[in-house]
Design a protein around this motif. Structure first.
Motif, mmCIF file in Angstrom:
data_model
loop_
_atom_site.group_PDB
_atom_site.id
_atom_site.type_symbol
_atom_site.label_atom_id
_atom_site.label_comp_id
_atom_site.label_asym_id
_atom_site.label_seq_id
_atom_site.Cartn_x
_atom_site.Cartn_y
_atom_site.Cartn_z
ATOM 1 N N THR A 186 -7.741 -3.388 2.952
ATOM 2 C CA THR A 186 -7.067 -2.225 3.108
ATOM 3 C C THR A 186 -7.664 -1.022 3.965
ATOM 4 N N VAL B 231 -3.143 5.036 1.294
ATOM 5 C CA VAL B 231 -3.613 3.763 1.815
ATOM 6 C C VAL B 231 -2.493 3.516 2.994
ATOM 7 N N HIS C 160 -9.482 3.770 -3.699
ATOM 8 C CA HIS C 160 -9.368 4.342 -2.640
ATOM 9 C C HIS C 160 -8.902 6.100 -3.076
ATOM 10 N N THR C 161 -9.263 6.964 -2.457
ATOM 11 C CA THR C 161 -9.301 8.382 -2.979
ATOM 12 C C THR C 161 -8.097 9.000 -2.257
ATOM 13 N N THR D 5 0.950 -1.149 0.032
ATOM 14 C CA THR D 5 -0.158 0.043 -0.118
ATOM 15 C C THR D 5 0.816 1.284 -0.030
ATOM 16 N N ASP E 94 -9.024 7.864 3.652
ATOM 17 C CA ASP E 94 -10.541 8.413 2.881
ATOM 18 C C ASP E 94 -11.618 7.821 3.945
ATOM 19 N N SER F 263 -7.478 3.076 4.795
ATOM 20 C CA SER F 263 -7.131 4.279 4.008
ATOM 21 C C SER F 263 -7.393 5.740 4.724
ATOM 22 N N THR G 216 -2.255 6.297 -3.415
ATOM 23 C CA THR G 216 -3.689 5.986 -3.142
ATOM 24 C C THR G 216 -3.929 4.560 -3.765
ATOM 25 N N THR H 221 -12.344 4.861 5.304
ATOM 26 C CA THR H 221 -13.053 3.676 4.926
ATOM 27 C C THR H 221 -11.863 2.574 4.823
ATOM 28 N N LYS I 134 -11.476 -1.219 2.744
ATOM 29 C CA LYS I 134 -11.869 -1.914 1.620
ATOM 30 C C LYS I 134 -11.450 -3.304 1.627
ATOM 31 N N CYS J 20 -13.090 -4.520 -6.019
ATOM 32 C CA CYS J 20 -13.726 -4.207 -4.513
ATOM 33 C C CYS J 20 -14.695 -4.831 -4.279
ATOM 34 N N THR K 202 -17.139 -2.281 1.042
ATOM 35 C CA THR K 202 -16.290 -0.971 1.526
ATOM 36 C C THR K 202 -16.942 -0.898 3.032
#
Length: 620
Positions: A442, A428, A424-425, A401, A446, A444, A405, A448, A450, A459, A462
């Motif tokens: 994972t 990570v 992911h945005t 990761t 953001d 992140s 991202t 969340t 996933k 994915c 989420t």
């Protein structure tokens, strides 16, 4: 006046030869202007002092001449006083006594004439003054001559030293030019070897990679042979006992399942848990047929099935591992090697081999042989810092990761990255494999977490619920349960199949950096940014103990295989070993900067840590 001019005295005439112009061209060496050799300092000081006194005398004489002389009445000196002064100046005391006796006697008798006892003529006074001036000038001449001789000696010494230093400077310049030529020649020589060194390094990494892959293939083949032998024995036993053809066909289908593995992406030898999952594969198909998935859920043809949780954990029956060190002070630093050019953010050990994976802020990940510290190969592809890495349960794949991202999957049997997940945005932070090897979780920034399906390469889940960055995620071994921690100061336990948050843990007062299970799966440990470490009872959903390791942040925590010792990676450049039973804390000092990650060997024989000092340290 003519006589005075003819009696002038001069110093010895010396001609100074100007030899500053020569054919030697050398660099100017700046020295202090007032530097004087220690052995000549006393002579120069006396010469300078003499010249200054002479200049002061001349200045005083000029000032006296320029001043207006007051008018004085000069009383001529009489003859008897003149004679007495002469005898006193010459030190003739007895003659002075005789002179005074005879002088006064003759004067009283009147036997001396008027011209004999009158005023002394001017010529005698003038001669006396000139004699005094001549003596003074002779003394001055002697003093200046001595000063000139000393200055001459000093000049000769300085000239010799100048010639010596000039010769020495010339020799140094020649040596410098020779060294410069040698350095240039060595640089050209080194440039010729640089491509060869790079080629040899690449060949070495390829050879190490092939060696590791050969070992993995050998282990897989051994596992398959063992499984087939056991199956053949079962078939022979069934034939010997006169079993039905249907029973033999079921065993053959089991052999086929072992060869194919659980899921299409896993072609390694199957362990007991994976064989159990293969047996339950048909049950999951039945669950799908009866509507185990929501009506609006679109399935992918290659989607993997989550194995059914039976609640059976092989670690529950283990009270402790014989090879594990259960004393907090039992670890000592055994090896140190510089792994990256930037801080190390994550370490992971191979599930079966003595192989270590490291991730770093220098955008790379590397594979090492431990505990020797020999590099096997280097992986590049991320455009930002690599935050974490984790080996596939089979050991043939690595997940990484990054701050770019992305989540990348690397298969050691293929060159380069085999797949990249980009949903992911933001950055990570962490990753964790499911025991079956078909799913990767994972966490992140953001907010969340996933869950990725390796077969369908998409994915599948989420996990939303945290109000801030999700800093860590980890699957409970042999289970579909996973735990996450967040900067919102909470921990959450999720069911990967239903996307449902089963439990939440509250108690931290700061951002939680990491959380992990013990080997039995009944205890959690978490750490936060103020060094607070908490132990949680999963069954009671309550805190068991709190450990203050602050005020420096605690970056990661890890249970040893026996579950009785806890390792805490701290920002104060130490690793704190906590014995759960006694509550004793023993620091391990060795890193020169913050310790970012720590992991135990599965046998408990050694521990690996990575830090911001760019080093990996082995503790055994």
């Amino acid at each position: 006046m003519a006589a005075e001019e003819s009696n002038k005295y001069y110093l010895e005439k010396e001609e100074v030869i100007d030899d500053t112009r020569d054919e030697f061209d050398y660099e100017e060496v700046s020295v202090e202007e007032d530097f004087v050799p220690p052995e000549l300092e006393e002579d120069l000081d006396s010469a300078v002092r003499t010249i200054r006194e002479s200049a002061e005398d001349d200045t005083a004489a000029q000032q006296r001449e320029s001043e207006v002389k007051p008018s004085l009445v000069l009383k001529p000196e009489v003859v008897d006083d003149f004679l007495r002064n002469f005898l006193v100046r010459m030190g003739m005391s007895r003659t002075l006594d005789c002179f005074q006796t005879e002088w006064y006697e003759l004067q009283q008798r009147g036997l001396m004439h008027e011209e004999d006892i009158g005023i002394v003529p001017d010529i005698y006074s003038r001669n006396s003054d000139l004699d005094s001036e001549v003596k003074f000038l002779k003394q001055e001449v002697t003093k200046y001559m001595n000063a000139a001789l000393k200055a001459k000696e000093t000049y000769v010494k300085l000239r010799k030293e100048r010639d010596y230093h000039r010769m020495h400077h010339k020799r140094v310049v020649q040596e410098k030019n020779k060294l410069i030529d040698d350095i240039k020649r060595l640089k050209r020589h080194y440039v010729q070897f640089e491509p060869t060194l790079q080629q040899l390094k690449s060949k070495y990494e390829v050879a190490m990679k092939e060696k590791m892959l050969a070992r993995l293939e050998r282990d897989r083949a051994v596992g398959q042979v063992t499984g087939l032998q056991s199956t053949l024995k079962s078939v022979e036993h069934l034939k010997g006992t006169g079993a039905s053809t249907a029973s033999i066909r079921d065993v053959n289908s089991s052999v086929t399942g072992q060869r194919q593995g659980y899921g299409q992406s896993n072609d390694q030898g199957l362990g007991p848990t994976q064989r159990m999952l293969v047996e339950m594969h048909k049950q999951s198909q039945v669950a799908e047929d009866v509507g185990a998935y929501p009506e609006n859920f679109k399935r992918h043809p290659k989607d993997s099935e989550f194995p059914i949780d039976t609640g059976v954990n092989p670690e529950l029956g283990k009270k402790g591992l014989p090879g594990c060190l259960t004393r907090t002070g039992g670890f000592r630093l055994s090896n140190t090697f510089y792994a990256h050019s930037h801080p190390i953010s994550g370490v992971a050990l191979h599930p079966r081999k003595q192989i270590l994976a490291t991730s770093s802020d220098d955008h790379t990940w590397k594979i090492w042989s431990v505990p020797s510290g020999e590099i096997i190969f280097t992986g590049t592809g991320h455009t930002e810092w690599v935050s974490d890495c984790d080996f596939h349960p089979s050991g043939s794949t690595l997940a990484t990761t990054s701050g770019d991202t992305t989540v990348k999957i690397w298969n050691f049997s293929q060159p380069g990255c085999t797949h990249t997940f980009t949903d992911h945005t933001l950055a990570v932070w962490s990753c964790s494999w499911h025991t079956c090897g078909d799913f990767l979780a994972t966490a992140s920034m953001d907010n969340t977490a996933k869950i990725w399906d390796l077969n369908s390469q998409r994915c599948r889940r989420t996990l939303r619920g945290h109000a801030d960055s999700v800093n860590s995620v980890e699957f409970l071994p042999y289970s579909n349960t996973l735990i996450t921690c967040s900067a919102d100061k909470t921990l959450s336990m999720w069911d990967a199949r239903t996307n449902y948050c089963a439990l939440s843990f509250f108690g931290h007062m700061n951002s939680v950096n990491h959380v992990t299970f013990n080997g039995r799966g009944d205890t959690l440990v978490s750490c936060d940014s103020m060094g607070m470490v908490k132990l949680w009872d999963v069954r009671k959903n309550a805190s068991m103990a709190s450990i203050k390791c602050g005020p420096h942040p605690a970056n990661k925590v890890a249970f040893d295989p026996s579950g009785v010792v806890l390792s805490i990676a701290s920002n104060d450049s130490s690793i704190k070993m906590y014995e759960i039973a006694s509550g004793q804390i023993t620091p391990l000092v060795g890193h020169e900067d913050a310790v970012q990650c720590v992991v135990f060997d599965r046998s408990g024989e050694f521990m690996v840590s990575g830090g911001s000092d760019n080093t990996v340290r082995i503790w055994s």
